[in-house]
Design a protein around this motif. Structure first.
Motif, short mmCIF file in Angstrom:
data_model
loop_
_atom_site.label_atom_id
_atom_site.label_comp_id
_atom_site.label_asym_id
_atom_site.label_seq_id
_atom_site.Cartn_x
_atom_site.Cartn_y
_atom_site.Cartn_z
N ILE A 155 7.95 1.37 1.44
CA ILE A 155 8.55 1.33 2.77
C ILE A 155 9.99 0.84 2.64
CG2 ILE A 155 8.49 0.30 5.07
CD1 ILE A 155 5.51 0.04 4.85
N TYR B 111 8.20 6.34 6.74
CA TYR B 111 8.33 5.07 6.03
C TYR B 111 9.28 5.13 4.84
CZ TYR B 111 4.32 3.10 8.57
OH TYR B 111 3.48 2.61 9.54
N CYS B 112 9.49 6.30 4.27
CA CYS B 112 10.21 6.36 3.00
C CYS B 112 11.20 7.52 2.91
CB CYS B 112 9.20 6.44 1.85
SG CYS B 112 9.93 6.53 0.22
N GLU C 11 1.65 2.20 13.37
CA GLU C 11 0.43 2.86 12.91
C GLU C 11 -0.46 3.24 14.08
OE1 GLU C 11 -0.99 3.82 9.88
OE2 GLU C 11 1.06 3.61 9.13
N LYS D 91 3.83 10.48 7.86
CA LYS D 91 4.03 9.04 7.68
C LYS D 91 4.90 8.75 6.47
CE LYS D 91 -0.33 7.43 9.74
NZ LYS D 91 -1.56 6.64 9.48
N GLN D 92 4.69 9.49 5.40
CA GLN D 92 5.51 9.30 4.21
C GLN D 92 6.99 9.52 4.52
OE1 GLN D 92 4.99 8.25 1.18
NE2 GLN D 92 6.88 8.93 0.16
N GLY E 268 0.79 -1.22 0.00
CA GLY E 268 0.00 0.00 0.00
C GLY E 268 0.82 1.28 0.00
N ARG E 269 2.12 1.17 0.26
CA ARG E 269 3.01 2.33 0.22
C ARG E 269 4.44 1.82 0.06
NH1 ARG E 269 2.72 6.15 3.94
NH2 ARG E 269 0.80 5.60 5.03
N GLU F 225 -0.57 12.08 7.03
CA GLU F 225 -0.09 11.21 5.97
C GLU F 225 1.27 11.68 5.45
OE1 GLU F 225 0.34 8.10 3.60
OE2 GLU F 225 -1.29 8.34 5.06
#
Length: 382
Positions: free
Chosen positions: A9, A369-370, A352, A365-366, A6-7, A362
């Motif tokens: 990572i 995770y990245c 999460e 979070k981006q 879903g993303r 969001e």
């Protein structure tokens, strides 16, 4: 479906689970008798019983990708199985670390034989690069000792030429000089020019607490794994102290100021300490500014250097959302610690939940995770 979906990572902490004899293939012959399995795997009761749990890709139940741990995990000790494990995990990349040599690096730093120290460092780098060569998503770390200025610079150059994507240094302070000594400027310049980060990892800080702390008159306490050779709750609390001291020296002595494109990663040492540490450094800056020329020359406040150049991995059991909210969006990185037990069976779920409770956006979070990992790794991800 992969575990992570879903993303995009990136995983800032993953490991090889070495098997006995692994170092002999990479260490120069004259040193092999001095670094045996009894040194690399001390107090591992029943270690050889783990070998029967080492799984091949053909025998592994792929539904267990996050449940099987240590030697039983897919690709933990067999490099040709690692691409399949990362397929199942779903991570865009993994920054790879040794297991067997993490603690030994801190022993070497304080040892009497610098030749042996740098020989093991070379063997470590060869081992990591070879294991990771099967898949470009696996990013090998090199070990660069801080014993001798000239040999440290040489070790960094050799590691980069071999294909290392990050340079791991110990957080233990060298015996005779600070990690911020100007004699290490060639190391920082080499890493900055290559666009690769300097990283710290748990295990490189030496002894965290005096043995007397564990003599409380009560029965022994089991460690995280149920044995006696890993962290307990008391020495867990001291995990961050060595790297906190090392990074403070690097910030205050203006290493980050003089090498503004150099990034530092703090891996598997928690992150709850980071917001208070940042604020303490700013307080020290305020208190001692009038008398210390090095503070007066700083182009930024200490906490601003951290946001610009330091990246840290929270444990999944920490309140990562609170840490992000109080340290800044730039600082925190996702990590799985695969295949170690400490990483847990569902780190994404735990991260999460914490971020949801702290209203992390969001966009934040981006970064977690990245984007912060991409920033840390620089040319290592090119």
């Amino acid at each position: 479906m992969p575990y992570a979906s879903g993303r995009v990572i990136h995983d800032a902490d993953a490991h090889i689970m070495e098997l006995p004899g692994f170092l002999a293939d990479h260490l120069e012959a004259k040193y092999r008798g001095r670094v045996g399995d009894d040194v690399l795997f001390p107090r591992r009761e029943g270690f050889h019983s783990h070998l029967k749990d080492a799984r091949s890709g053909a025998a592994f139940d792929e539904s267990q990708i996050m449940l099987a741990k240590n030697w039983a995990a897919l690709g933990s000790s067999t490099r040709h199985d690692r691409p399949r494990s990362i397929d199942l995990l779903g991570f865009a990349s993994q920054l790879m670390f040794t297991t067997a040599l993490l603690n030994y690096s801190s022993v070497l730093e304080g040892g009497p034989d610098a030749d042996l120290t740098y020989a093991v460092a070379r063997a470590h780098t060869r081992h990591m690069v070879e294991f990771c060569s099967v898949d470009r998503r696996l990013l090998p770390t090199a070990y660069v000792p801080l014993v001798d200025f000239e040999r440290t610079a040489k070790a960094a150059r050799e590691a980069i030429e071999l294909g290392a994507k990050a340079l791991m240094i110990p957080s233990r302070c060298p015996d005779n000089h600070s990690p911020s000594h100007i004699g290490f400027d060639p190391l920082w310049a080499i890493a900055q020019e290559a666009g690769l980060p300097i990283v710290f990892h748990v295990g490189g800080g030496g002894k965290l607490l005096e043995d007397a702390y564990f003599n409380n008159g009560l029965p022994p306490v089991p460690d995280f794994h149920g044995g006696d050779d890993n962290f307990k709750s008391i020495d867990y609390m001291a995990i961050a102290y060595p790297v906190m001291k090392a990074l403070t020296a690097l910030v205050v002595d203006r290493v980050l100021d003089r090498f503004p494109r150099l990034k530092f990663g703090v891996i598997e040492q928690g992150a709850s300490w980071v917001p208070g540490w940042m604020r303490n450094m700013d307080s020290a800056h305020n208190a001692f500014y009038k008398n210390e020329e090095r503070l007066q020359k700083m182009s930024l406040r200490p906490s601003e250097f951290v946001k610009r150049q330091v990246r840290v991995t929270p444990y999944p059991h920490e309140d990562a959302g609170w840490i992000i909210a109080n340290a800044g969006d730039e600082v925190c990185l996702f990590s799985s610690d695969y295949p170690h037990v400490e990483g847990g069976r569902h780190p994404i779920k735990r991260f999460e939940a914490s971020m949801e409770a702290n209203n992390i956006s969001e966009q934040q979070k981006q970064r977690f995770y990245c984007d912060n990992f991409v920033d840390l790794m620089g040319a290592g991800l090119a």
